[in-house]
Write a protein that holds these residues in place. Sequence first.
Motif, PDB file in Angstrom:
ATOM      1  N   TRP A   1      24.033  54.150  68.858  1.00 23.58           N
ATOM      2  CA  TRP A   1      23.951  54.012  67.400  1.00 23.58           C
ATOM      3  C   TRP A   1      24.218  55.340  66.724  1.00 23.58           C
ATOM      4  O   TRP A   1      24.174  56.401  67.345  1.00 23.58           O
ATOM      5  CB  TRP A   1      22.595  53.468  66.961  1.00 23.58           C
ATOM      6  N   VAL A   2      24.498  55.259  65.425  1.00 25.82           N
ATOM      7  CA  VAL A   2      24.561  56.440  64.568  1.00 25.82           C
ATOM      8  C   VAL A   2      23.758  56.136  63.315  1.00 25.82           C
ATOM      9  O   VAL A   2      23.576  54.969  62.948  1.00 25.82           O
ATOM     10  CB  VAL A   2      26.006  56.827  64.183  1.00 25.82           C
ATOM     11  N   GLU A   3      23.252  57.190  62.661  1.00 25.57           N
ATOM     12  CA  GLU A   3      22.562  57.010  61.383  1.00 25.57           C
ATOM     13  C   GLU A   3      23.415  57.631  60.284  1.00 25.57           C
ATOM     14  O   GLU A   3      23.943  58.745  60.450  1.00 25.57           O
ATOM     15  CB  GLU A   3      21.172  57.639  61.438  1.00 25.57           C
ATOM     16  N   VAL A   4      23.565  56.908  59.180  1.00 24.95           N
ATOM     17  CA  VAL A   4      24.478  57.324  58.116  1.00 24.95           C
ATOM     18  C   VAL A   4      23.824  57.171  56.758  1.00 24.95           C
ATOM     19  O   VAL A   4      22.877  56.399  56.582  1.00 24.95           O
ATOM     20  CB  VAL A   4      25.791  56.493  58.129  1.00 24.95           C
ATOM     21  N   ARG A   5      24.346  57.924  55.789  1.00 26.35           N
ATOM     22  CA  ARG A   5      23.969  57.749  54.390  1.00 26.35           C
ATOM     23  C   ARG A   5      25.159  58.216  53.557  1.00 26.35           C
ATOM     24  O   ARG A   5      26.019  58.957  54.051  1.00 26.35           O
ATOM     25  CB  ARG A   5      22.711  58.555  54.059  1.00 26.35           C
ATOM     26  N   PRO A   6      25.265  57.814  52.291  1.00 27.79           N
ATOM     27  CA  PRO A   6      26.376  58.252  51.453  1.00 27.79           C
ATOM     28  C   PRO A   6      26.428  59.770  51.339  1.00 27.79           C
ATOM     29  O   PRO A   6      25.379  60.429  51.248  1.00 27.79           O
ATOM     30  CB  PRO A   6      26.080  57.596  50.103  1.00 27.79           C
ATOM     31  N   VAL A   7      27.620  60.321  51.357  1.00 25.22           N
ATOM     32  CA  VAL A   7      27.790  61.769  51.210  1.00 25.22           C
ATOM     33  C   VAL A   7      27.194  62.214  49.883  1.00 25.22           C
ATOM     34  O   VAL A   7      27.418  61.606  48.837  1.00 25.22           O
ATOM     35  CB  VAL A   7      29.285  62.146  51.267  1.00 25.22           C
ATOM     36  N   GLY A   8      26.399  63.271  49.916  1.00 26.59           N
ATOM     37  CA  GLY A   8      25.758  63.786  48.714  1.00 26.59           C
ATOM     38  C   GLY A   8      24.418  63.158  48.414  1.00 26.59           C
ATOM     39  O   GLY A   8      23.728  63.579  47.479  1.00 26.59           O
ATOM     40  N   SER A   9      24.020  62.154  49.204  1.00 23.77           N
ATOM     41  CA  SER A   9      22.753  61.461  48.967  1.00 23.77           C
ATOM     42  C   SER A   9      21.656  62.055  49.849  1.00 23.77           C
ATOM     43  O   SER A   9      21.924  62.622  50.901  1.00 23.77           O
ATOM     44  CB  SER A   9      22.915  59.969  49.274  1.00 23.77           C
TER      45      SER A   9
ATOM     46  N   LEU B   1      30.623  58.103  53.999  1.00 21.89           N
ATOM     47  CA  LEU B   1      29.318  58.253  54.635  1.00 21.89           C
ATOM     48  C   LEU B   1      29.245  59.529  55.464  1.00 21.89           C
ATOM     49  O   LEU B   1      30.248  60.006  55.996  1.00 21.89           O
ATOM     50  CB  LEU B   1      29.038  57.053  55.553  1.00 21.89           C
ATOM     51  N   GLU B   2      28.030  60.036  55.591  1.00 18.95           N
ATOM     52  CA  GLU B   2      27.751  61.238  56.363  1.00 18.95           C
ATOM     53  C   GLU B   2      26.892  60.853  57.565  1.00 18.95           C
ATOM     54  O   GLU B   2      25.922  60.121  57.431  1.00 18.95           O
ATOM     55  CB  GLU B   2      27.001  62.214  55.460  1.00 18.95           C
ATOM     56  N   ILE B   3      27.284  61.337  58.749  1.00 19.95           N
ATOM     57  CA  ILE B   3      26.517  61.067  59.962  1.00 19.95           C
ATOM     58  C   ILE B   3      25.344  62.045  60.023  1.00 19.95           C
ATOM     59  O   ILE B   3      25.545  63.259  60.067  1.00 19.95           O
ATOM     60  CB  ILE B   3      27.383  61.237  61.228  1.00 19.95           C
ATOM     61  N   THR B   4      24.127  61.536  60.047  1.00 23.44           N
ATOM     62  CA  THR B   4      22.958  62.407  60.100  1.00 23.44           C
ATOM     63  C   THR B   4      22.341  62.491  61.496  1.00 23.44           C
ATOM     64  O   THR B   4      21.597  63.417  61.789  1.00 23.44           O
ATOM     65  CB  THR B   4      21.871  61.943  59.109  1.00 23.44           C
ATOM     66  N   ASP B   5      22.657  61.519  62.363  1.00 23.17           N
ATOM     67  CA  ASP B   5      22.138  61.563  63.732  1.00 23.17           C
ATOM     68  C   ASP B   5      23.001  60.648  64.596  1.00 23.17           C
ATOM     69  O   ASP B   5      23.585  59.676  64.094  1.00 23.17           O
ATOM     70  CB  ASP B   5      20.677  61.104  63.779  1.00 23.17           C
TER      71      ASP B   5
ATOM     72  N   SER C   1      19.064  59.888  50.432  1.00 28.32           N
ATOM     73  CA  SER C   1      18.380  58.635  50.717  1.00 28.32           C
ATOM     74  C   SER C   1      18.148  58.486  52.221  1.00 28.32           C
ATOM     75  O   SER C   1      18.745  59.194  53.036  1.00 28.32           O
ATOM     76  CB  SER C   1      19.204  57.451  50.209  1.00 28.32           C
ATOM     77  N   LYS C   2      17.270  57.570  52.579  1.00 26.88           N
ATOM     78  CA  LYS C   2      16.983  57.312  53.985  1.00 26.88           C
ATOM     79  C   LYS C   2      18.237  56.776  54.661  1.00 26.88           C
ATOM     80  O   LYS C   2      18.937  55.916  54.138  1.00 26.88           O
ATOM     81  CB  LYS C   2      15.839  56.300  54.116  1.00 26.88           C
ATOM     82  N   ALA C   3      18.517  57.301  55.849  1.00 27.72           N
ATOM     83  CA  ALA C   3      19.732  56.908  56.566  1.00 27.72           C
ATOM     84  C   ALA C   3      19.586  55.509  57.160  1.00 27.72           C
ATOM     85  O   ALA C   3      18.493  55.075  57.527  1.00 27.72           O
ATOM     86  CB  ALA C   3      20.035  57.921  57.662  1.00 27.72           C
TER      87      ALA C   3
END
Length: 454
Positions: free
Chosen positions: A126-134, A116-120, A136-138
């Motif tokens: 809290w942290v917002e995450v999404r799959p690396v390379g995606s 996962l990649e941390i986007t915020d 998609s909405k976190a």
Amino acid sequence: MNQRKQQKDINKAIFNLIKYGEQAPWSERQVQFFSEMLMESANEVDVTVDEFGQVLEDNGCMDMAFAYLFELFATAYWDNEDFCMIEDYIKRRGWREAPRAKRYLQALAKSEVKLLEITDVNSGHWVEVRPVGSISKALRVYECAGSENLKRWDCIAARVISLDDKYLFSGGLLPFSPYQAQEVPALLEHACQSDIDILKEVRADDTKCQWSDEDIEEMAKIEANKQLPDILFSFWACQIYLSIIKPMPMLLNNDGHQLHWSKIKFPIDKSDIEEVERRLHAASQLDFNSTSKEWVWLDCDKNNIDNKGATVLGHLSITSKYLVATVNSIERAEEIRDFLKTLLNELIGTPLSVYKNSEHMMDNYSPKGLPSMQPVEAPEVIKASLDQYYRNILDEPIPMLNNLTPRESSKNKDQHATLIQWLKYLENSTAAVPHMSHYDFKWIWEELGLECID
């Protein structure tokens, strides 16, 4: 029920699960599982498993390794059994756990490890995450303790658990830099190719086997994805081991000089500044940057049409009292002294020099040459220094961008993916430096005409 009590119940359930794993048949399986995982990593760096484990233990990494590996073990299905250890525990001992803790264990049993990649980040909340390379909405993951150590664009191998309409991380989490995360697809591809080779051998040995090449590729891809949690652990553990035992490399610039950050200040009279500027503008190897108000010292004529890949040797700027030259080696410091003495002669006085070698710079870590800041400097001073530093970088060739400048890369859509990855690395590295973690990169994304990724 308050949040502290709920977390206490979950921690108690995990403790009970670990104690359950010390009983037969799980105890023998756990020893085998941990040994095989550590052995695989130790083989990658060509050391014994005991030596490998000791290095992780001595450097405080074994607790993180245990948490991750225990969850892998506790969620794995053995032989022909249709239940994992967590499900076995819930069946036999689940009655002893609080309802929310039991639901947590059930969700953990069905969870999957993802990169996962941390986007915020909202530190402590809290942290917002999404799959690396995606794209998609976190997902917003509520994490109090871990979020204090995570930065935007960090990458993690983790399980996200949905519990009572909220997302949580499980206890096993491995951190990766943005650059390290970019290596994982190649590791998966290697695992997939190995499985393809094995399946083709099976087909060759069995005359009744009707697998097509497409069938084999699909099976290999599925199997490689199943191996992702193991691959991530081995990669993380090897990177940790190598970073601990690997000696500090000698850092060199493009001319083969050892890196020594060097700042040379030439005294000038206020009345001579206009003439100094005129001569600097006229010099063929000095290219003036009107945005940063400084001269870039190049290794070739600025008017030469072939200087697109020119090496930047240093920078020159003028204050009210000094002409300041900044270079990255003692040799270049001597060269710029001679160059400016010839160019300006009587207009400059005896220079004052400051040197810092690479070891000193690492002690006061500042990634990729970021300007070093002292704790006493005010936030507005730090921001102004970073603004100037990054404005300069936007017009300099970057190896990661195929030696194009960021501005040149922004004009080529084929370069946008690489440019975005470079920006993520830049932002993530800056956030790791004390007193720079709150610097806002939004203006850089906007200046390069890229959508700022939230």
